[in-house]
Motif scaffolding. Sequence first.
Motif, mmCIF file in Angstrom:
data_model
loop_
_atom_site.group_PDB
_atom_site.id
_atom_site.type_symbol
_atom_site.label_atom_id
_atom_site.label_comp_id
_atom_site.label_asym_id
_atom_site.label_seq_id
_atom_site.Cartn_x
_atom_site.Cartn_y
_atom_site.Cartn_z
ATOM 1 N N ALA A 30 0.807 -1.154 0.132
ATOM 2 C CA ALA A 30 -0.109 0.152 -0.115
ATOM 3 C C ALA A 30 0.987 1.253 0.008
ATOM 4 O O ALA A 30 2.046 0.882 0.441
ATOM 5 C CB ALA A 30 -0.823 -0.109 1.372
ATOM 6 N N HIS A 31 0.237 2.433 -0.572
ATOM 7 C CA HIS A 31 1.093 3.699 -0.575
ATOM 8 C C HIS A 31 0.876 4.235 0.725
ATOM 9 O O HIS A 31 -0.127 4.207 1.462
ATOM 10 C CB HIS A 31 0.713 4.470 -1.669
ATOM 11 C CG HIS A 31 0.718 3.946 -3.107
ATOM 12 N ND1 HIS A 31 2.145 3.771 -3.599
ATOM 13 C CD2 HIS A 31 0.097 3.284 -3.948
ATOM 14 C CE1 HIS A 31 2.178 3.148 -4.855
ATOM 15 N NE2 HIS A 31 0.917 2.854 -5.078
ATOM 16 N N VAL A 32 1.902 4.724 1.417
ATOM 17 C CA VAL A 32 2.031 5.625 2.354
ATOM 18 C C VAL A 32 1.553 7.084 2.092
ATOM 19 O O VAL A 32 1.921 7.677 1.103
ATOM 20 C CB VAL A 32 3.432 5.880 3.225
ATOM 21 C CG1 VAL A 32 3.611 6.722 4.256
ATOM 22 C CG2 VAL A 32 4.035 4.396 3.642
ATOM 23 N N ILE A 33 0.561 7.595 2.706
ATOM 24 C CA ILE A 33 0.023 8.588 2.418
ATOM 25 C C ILE A 33 0.036 9.628 3.760
ATOM 26 O O ILE A 33 -0.141 10.881 3.405
ATOM 27 C CB ILE A 33 -1.628 8.582 2.085
ATOM 28 C CG1 ILE A 33 -2.416 8.157 3.083
ATOM 29 C CG2 ILE A 33 -1.888 7.726 0.762
ATOM 30 C CD1 ILE A 33 -3.967 8.316 3.190
ATOM 31 N N GLY A 34 0.653 9.219 4.883
ATOM 32 C CA GLY A 34 0.870 10.220 5.962
ATOM 33 C C GLY A 34 1.397 9.763 7.081
ATOM 34 O O GLY A 34 2.094 8.398 6.820
ATOM 35 N N GLU A 35 1.733 10.507 7.849
ATOM 36 C CA GLU A 35 2.584 9.888 9.085
ATOM 37 C C GLU A 35 1.707 9.430 10.178
ATOM 38 O O GLU A 35 0.438 9.632 10.020
ATOM 39 C CB GLU A 35 3.189 11.157 9.653
ATOM 40 C CG GLU A 35 4.386 11.972 8.891
ATOM 41 C CD GLU A 35 5.559 10.908 8.696
ATOM 42 O OE1 GLU A 35 5.889 9.978 9.600
ATOM 43 O OE2 GLU A 35 5.884 10.727 7.452
ATOM 44 N N ASN A 57 -1.790 4.115 5.469
ATOM 45 C CA ASN A 57 -2.254 3.873 4.116
ATOM 46 C C ASN A 57 -3.484 4.617 4.084
ATOM 47 O O ASN A 57 -3.901 5.559 4.781
ATOM 48 C CB ASN A 57 -2.467 2.474 4.006
ATOM 49 C CG ASN A 57 -3.670 1.895 4.908
ATOM 50 O OD1 ASN A 57 -4.507 2.487 5.666
ATOM 51 N ND2 ASN A 57 -3.757 0.595 5.047
ATOM 52 N N LYS A 58 -4.362 4.325 3.007
ATOM 53 C CA LYS A 58 -5.460 5.263 2.668
ATOM 54 C C LYS A 58 -6.600 5.014 3.588
ATOM 55 O O LYS A 58 -7.491 6.024 3.956
ATOM 56 C CB LYS A 58 -5.870 4.816 1.448
ATOM 57 C CG LYS A 58 -6.519 3.501 0.983
ATOM 58 C CD LYS A 58 -6.823 3.185 -0.183
ATOM 59 C CE LYS A 58 -7.201 1.627 -0.281
ATOM 60 N NZ LYS A 58 -8.006 1.086 0.366
ATOM 61 N N ASP A 59 -6.592 3.997 4.586
ATOM 62 C CA ASP A 59 -7.552 3.858 5.458
ATOM 63 C C ASP A 59 -7.079 4.332 7.002
ATOM 64 O O ASP A 59 -7.690 4.187 7.919
ATOM 65 C CB ASP A 59 -7.858 2.343 5.395
ATOM 66 C CG ASP A 59 -8.319 1.764 4.126
ATOM 67 O OD1 ASP A 59 -9.097 2.579 3.517
ATOM 68 O OD2 ASP A 59 -7.995 0.669 3.805
ATOM 69 N N PHE A 134 -0.200 -4.328 2.763
ATOM 70 C CA PHE A 134 -0.326 -4.885 1.538
ATOM 71 C C PHE A 134 -1.967 -4.858 1.432
ATOM 72 O O PHE A 134 -2.641 -5.450 0.484
ATOM 73 C CB PHE A 134 -0.168 -6.450 1.675
ATOM 74 C CG PHE A 134 1.280 -6.503 1.599
ATOM 75 C CD1 PHE A 134 2.090 -6.128 0.577
ATOM 76 C CD2 PHE A 134 2.030 -7.002 2.976
ATOM 77 C CE1 PHE A 134 3.515 -6.595 0.736
ATOM 78 C CE2 PHE A 134 3.568 -6.979 3.188
ATOM 79 C CZ PHE A 134 4.117 -6.657 2.140
ATOM 80 N N LYS A 135 -2.719 -4.064 2.084
ATOM 81 C CA LYS A 135 -4.016 -3.548 1.893
ATOM 82 C C LYS A 135 -4.381 -2.429 1.140
ATOM 83 O O LYS A 135 -3.646 -1.474 1.221
ATOM 84 C CB LYS A 135 -4.726 -3.863 3.424
ATOM 85 C CG LYS A 135 -4.778 -4.958 4.082
ATOM 86 C CD LYS A 135 -5.395 -4.914 5.316
ATOM 87 C CE LYS A 135 -5.394 -6.427 6.218
ATOM 88 N NZ LYS A 135 -5.948 -6.481 7.060
#
Length: 135
Positions: A30-35, A57-59, A134-135
């Motif tokens: 999964a992509h890291v979108i924040g801290e 992640n996005k969630d 990986f989600k």
Amino acid sequence: MEVLQIKKYLIVLFIFSSMLILSACVNSPAHVIGEYDTTKLNNVLNENNEAYSIGTNKDGMPIFKDTNKALEQASFDYADGFAAIQGQFNLEPINNENWDSYKTYGWQLTTDDENIKKQGSEITQFFDIYENSFK
């Protein structure tokens, strides 16, 4: 005859494209979108070690910024625990494809060695975050 060849070509192209798409989705981090505020975690990861850097992640779930580095470091930090899990549950050496068995069995280690038992629990905690990657 030419129409039949074009249909075969399109079918092969479709199958190949589908396989590429599916292979990209399997174990794709999964992509890291924040801290991530690591004070929310009740774990024992060495937060000062760059290999264990955690983002969201996005969630909003915690994920390792670099899953390969994190698994490599955990393999070193918890070597005795991994060896005990592998031996007790007859597993292959840990890798990025069989980690889920180690997550399952980590907290189930039966041993009189409290350090090994603790490492088993920490391995399970590690993989609780690792799987989010990986989600």
